[in-house]
Design an enzyme around this catalytic site. Sequence first.
Site, mmCIF file in Angstrom:
data_model
loop_
_atom_site.group_PDB
_atom_site.id
_atom_site.type_symbol
_atom_site.label_atom_id
_atom_site.label_comp_id
_atom_site.label_asym_id
_atom_site.label_seq_id
_atom_site.Cartn_x
_atom_site.Cartn_y
_atom_site.Cartn_z
ATOM 1 N N VAL A 1 0.839 -1.193 0.000
ATOM 2 C CA VAL A 1 0.000 0.000 0.000
ATOM 3 C C VAL A 1 0.877 1.247 0.000
ATOM 4 O O VAL A 1 1.870 1.322 0.722
ATOM 5 C CB VAL A 1 -0.910 0.009 1.248
ATOM 6 C CG1 VAL A 1 -1.702 1.317 1.331
ATOM 7 C CG2 VAL A 1 -1.853 -1.178 1.214
ATOM 8 N N CYS A 2 0.497 2.222 -0.822
ATOM 9 C CA CYS A 2 1.259 3.468 -0.901
ATOM 10 C C CYS A 2 0.353 4.625 -0.491
ATOM 11 O O CYS A 2 -0.377 5.170 -1.310
ATOM 12 C CB CYS A 2 1.765 3.668 -2.331
ATOM 13 S SG CYS A 2 2.647 5.211 -2.586
#
Lengths: 167, 293
Positions: free
Chosen positions: A90-91
């Site tokens: 996840v960014c």
Amino acid sequence: MPPRSTAQKRLLKEYQQLARDPPPGIVAGPVSEDDLFTWECLLEGPTDTPYENGIFPAELKFPQDYPLSPPSLKFDPPLLHPNIYADGSVCISILHAPGEDPNQYERPEERWSPVQSIEKILLSVMSMLAEPNPESGANIDACKLWRDDREEYNRQIRAHVRKTLGL
Amino acid sequence: MDDHRAVRTLYSGSSDLFNMNEATIEDTIPKDRPLIAPLAPMGVLRAEYENGNQVFVQQIDWLVNNGYKGIRRTRGDGDCFYRSLAFAYVERIMNSEDVDLNVMRAISTLEATPQMLLEVGFQELVFEDFLDIFKDLITRIVQPEPGRSRLTGRVLFDTFNNAEESNSIVMYLRLLTSAQIRLAPEDFAPFLFHPEIGEPMETVSFCENFVEAVGKEADHVQMTALTRALKINVNVAYLDGHARSDGVVTVDFVKFDNATEPEEPISLLYRPGHYDILDSKDQEDLTSLDPLW
């Protein structure tokens, strides 16, 4: 028993708090008592989104100097989403320490700091699922699909949800 | 109040302090220094300027002639003000004449601070471990914990070079600084400017971006707030490389006087973008640095 590190003490306290008062749609905890630095999470897809009805497993990995540095979060299996890399990582800003800004756009107050918490991370991920941020795309294909062909994007996610539910 | 005057002076008359040659500092303060270095004679710093700006050299000589013979350098990681202050704060208690009284006083000040943090909305969970590390360190001056030695110069030095403990203490001081600013917005709001673009900022945004955020250097606002929260006096010597208009070279001190009892100030040295600790001694008591303590 050896004295627990600051990180272990903090992780244990956050776990106790999350277990006592879990936010809706979120279950999270250490994989084992021997390893407080790896957590399994189950996130419910937000209602009124294509992720609805899905239960998405993810892994949180904490550094030894948590909470000074942030954990990383990875969906396993990976999830189609503009802000999730193809490998499931996840960014989002809250997972980035101030100073490291892969996208050159994040404001420090959105980023990780020890005053944040695991609960706040997971809540941010839930709102990320509901509202992708195409400005900081991590998965170019998902970004394009989300922008250019929302119907197909929704269809693929619903198909993924059905598959994970064994339907 | 002195600290207010200092803040006003800063933003009105001394902008040249902030426009100095950053390159000089970049060259002399590499990021791979230890978090806190052993005490060194000022000559070490002087040698670094000998081939450069001679006003710096004369200012260093001025400091030595005025009793500041030693410098304890800190890593230039943006946390140097907080780390310098924390180290000097504990060291001064440790070396004070009435150790018991000063430990008690510091602990009682620190024990009153969680209320401030709670009041501005920080969860206890996010700060209590950091505070415990700081309090335990100070308590160990008079009362060794089971299995851990009493605090000596060596232990203090090692603790501040242990990233986990050192950064935890820095983090607590950042949160305390933030709480103090948020609790007295009328005192601080007129002075909250974005350090790079100079625009006025809202209190919460200033605190989140430039106080709580690790690696963001402290300026007068933060120094005023923290010395007030800790009830201490701090003098900051500004090594700015500028002679007075009449050519005389001195060093200006900015004073933050917030102690409730008379006490000698902690002395820090400021060069643009960096803080170190000033000391009247020019070397460490080497026995205390003997690893066989």
